[in-house]
Design an enzyme around this catalytic site. Structure first.
Site, PDB file in Angstrom:
ATOM      1  CE1 TYR A 268     -17.399  77.552   8.946  1.00 51.21           C
ATOM      2  CE2 TYR A 268     -16.652  77.660   6.670  1.00 51.21           C
ATOM      3  CZ  TYR A 268     -17.472  78.112   7.689  1.00 51.21           C
ATOM      4  OH  TYR A 268     -18.363  79.122   7.439  1.00 51.21           O
ATOM      5  CG  ASP A 303     -15.267  79.681  15.736  1.00 53.67           C
ATOM      6  OD1 ASP A 303     -16.037  80.428  15.116  1.00 53.67           O
ATOM      7  OD2 ASP A 303     -14.206  79.248  15.240  1.00 53.67           O
ATOM      8  CE  LYS A 375     -10.253  83.851  14.812  1.00 55.15           C
ATOM      9  NZ  LYS A 375     -10.729  83.599  13.450  1.00 55.15           N
TER      10      LYS A 375
END
Length: 525
Positions: A268, A303, A375
């Site tokens: 990320y 995500d 998640k």
């Protein structure tokens, strides 16, 4: 009786092949991480040993001490030996005074040999053991509270965000959210903190779009959630961010202050904060070792890829990243029960059969990682400001979560991308979740996709594309680092020699010592 989870009939040989390729792709990066350290890893060693506080300008003493050691003798052998050698030579009476003197060049550091080195190592290892004991005590305290108060009665755990910028405003909002049904409270970190090469000190009351991650803010929020946990009769978990330039330090502070989950993705920071890839991979390995010891569930960030890349075309990159995150996590000692792999509901609702495609992607993740607390992230990219459509999309998202038996469900807000949600927006969002859970919470027991239907066919196709991509990564010169440089994930191109923080990476010497890592690698639970 354990309820049956829905699964896809995937080719076992292809699943094995995917994991073999993920291991091969990650191996050079693991080797790279094992042979380097960073300024943040070394600062984390000092934080574990108890060094805290900052100067009048807010720069932590750990920064001053590591910087002074680096200037004088380098960090190739780590910070521990020169620091505890200085203490043994009575350069200062304790770590804090040593750091204060080092900040004004009042300390002479050395790289001792023989008995002097052994003496320094004894002191460093004792201090590190004390820090790890503190992490162990926090984990034991969590386990005792869960045993006494109880976990939420069902999955998925409902995950809600607070983000006022003021920790003293966050606390009542977090407690109100817990009373309204939230099982996990995430304190969003202030925008830009990931780019700070130091951890702010103390309680903070100003932050942009979030609240600073500090040791004191962690302590205050954990205490507040302990209080409301007793009130509501279930243990409410606390989440923050172990990412950015200070990932190892924040992980250490989280372990000491008993946080329960941490956002901790392997890529990320590289992709979305332009932090140097080498710095990130070195830091994330140490941080995951800490999380493993602390019993902290990590949340990965797949995500985010679907906010910059198409959720249909790039679905296989999410699967590849999940497989890589799994491999990196296992190597660092994290078991599946602490591996909160991320994925998201981000397909454009105008795409035909979008709901069935979302089901396919979610069920693929559930099938590939049956023991991981997945998640599941709500729609954000295609929230248009039409709050009625947004509320419906969130309901569909919640339904997929029930159908595919997700574990951690971030509550979607109908006002996403329009305004910072009001408390009333959050209440409506929680009503949406509760309705779906009451009406369809056990639907996973009955959901069996047709073997040759769109859902199963799409999932097999995505897995096949993931295997193809992993084969290209493994077969290419430069491997994963080259794939990142070419924009494979999220469309972000990040070269291995670019980005922030590369100057904080140091190649380990033959005599490198990290007394915290010695303990963590010797007993990964």
């Amino acid at each position: 009786m354990t309820r049956r989870r829905p699964v896809l009939d995937l080719d076992p040989a292809q699943v094995v092949r995917a994991r073999e390729l993920a291991h091969a792709a990650s191996a050079p990066v693991v080797d790279l991480a094992r042979t380097r350290t960073t300024v943040s890893v070394e600062r984390a060693v000092l934080r574990a040993a108890g060094l805290e506080g900052a100067d009048a300008e807010g720069i932590p003493w750990v920064n001053h001490l590591v910087d002074a050691v680096r200037r004088q003798v380098g960090l190739e052998q780590g910070v521990a030996v020169p620091v505890w050698d200085a203490l043994a030579r009575a350069e200062a009476g304790d770590l804090t005074v040593l750091a204060q003197k080092a900040a004004v060049d009042g300390v002479r550091f050395a790289l001792p040999s023989g008995s002097a080195r052994e003496h320094a190592l004894v002191g460093a290892r004792a201090a590190a053991a004390g820090g790890v004991a503190g992490i162990d005590a926090a984990r034991a305290e969590r386990e005792a509270m869960v045993a006494r108060i109880g976990d939420p009665p069902q999955r998925p755990w409902i995950y809600l965000i607070v983000a006022t910028g003021d920790i003293y405003e966050d606390i009542p909002q977090a407690q109100a959210a817990a009373r309204a049904g939230a099982d996990v409270i995430a304190v969003i970190r202030s925008t830009g903190q990931s780019l700070l090469d130091y951890v702010p000190e103390g309680a903070t009351r100003e932050g942009y779009a979030g609240t600073y991650a500090t040791a004191e803010n962690f302590r205050l929020m954990r205490a507040a959630l302990d209080e409301v946990s007793v009130e509501v009769g279930r243990y409410v978990r606390l989440t923050n961010y172990a990412s950015g330039l200070c990932m190892p330090e924040i992980a250490t502070l989280a372990g000491l202050r008993r946080l329960d989950m941490m956002l901790n993705d392997s890529m990320y920071g590289i992709l979305f904060r332009d932090i140097n890839p080498v710095r990130t991979f070195v830091d994330q390995r140490f941080s995951r070792q800490v999380h493993a010891r602390a019993g902290i569930i990590i949340n990965t960030g797949e995500d985010n890829y679907l906010t910059t890349a198409d959720a249909v075309d790039a679905a296989h990159t999410v699967t590849v990243s999940q497989l890589l995150n799994e491999t990196f996590a296992h190597e660092a000692g994290l078991p599946d029960r602490l591996l909160g792999l991320g994925h998201a509901f981000e397909i454009d609702p105008a795409v035909p059969e979008s709901f069935r495609l979302e089901l396919a992607h979610a069920l693929l993740a559930r099938t590939l990682f049956p023991d991981a607390p997945l998640k599941w992230m709500p729609p954000t990219r295609h929230m248009t400001g039409d709050v009625f459509q947004g509320y419906l999309l969130d309901g569909f998202f919640n339904l997929v979560g029930s159908l595919t038996d997700q574990d951690i469900l971030l509550v979607g807000m109908m006002t996403e991308a329009v305004v910072t949600p009001w408390l009333s927006d959050r209440d409506l969002a929680l009503q949406n979740v509760r309705y779906v859970q009451r009406a369809a919470g056990g639907l996973a027991e009955d959901f069996v996709p047709a073997p040759d239907g769109l859902i199963a066919t799409r999932a097999r196709h995505v897995l096949g594309e993931a295997v193809d991509l992993l084969e290209r990564i493994v077969g290419s010169e430069g491997g994963l680092l080259t794939a990142i440089e070419h924009g494979t994930f999220g469309g972000m191109k990040r070269p291995a020699d670019g980005g922030r923080g590369l100057d904080g990476v140091v190649e380990r010497g033959d005599d490198y010592v990290n007394p915290v890592s010695e303990i963590l690698e010797g007993d990964q639970r």
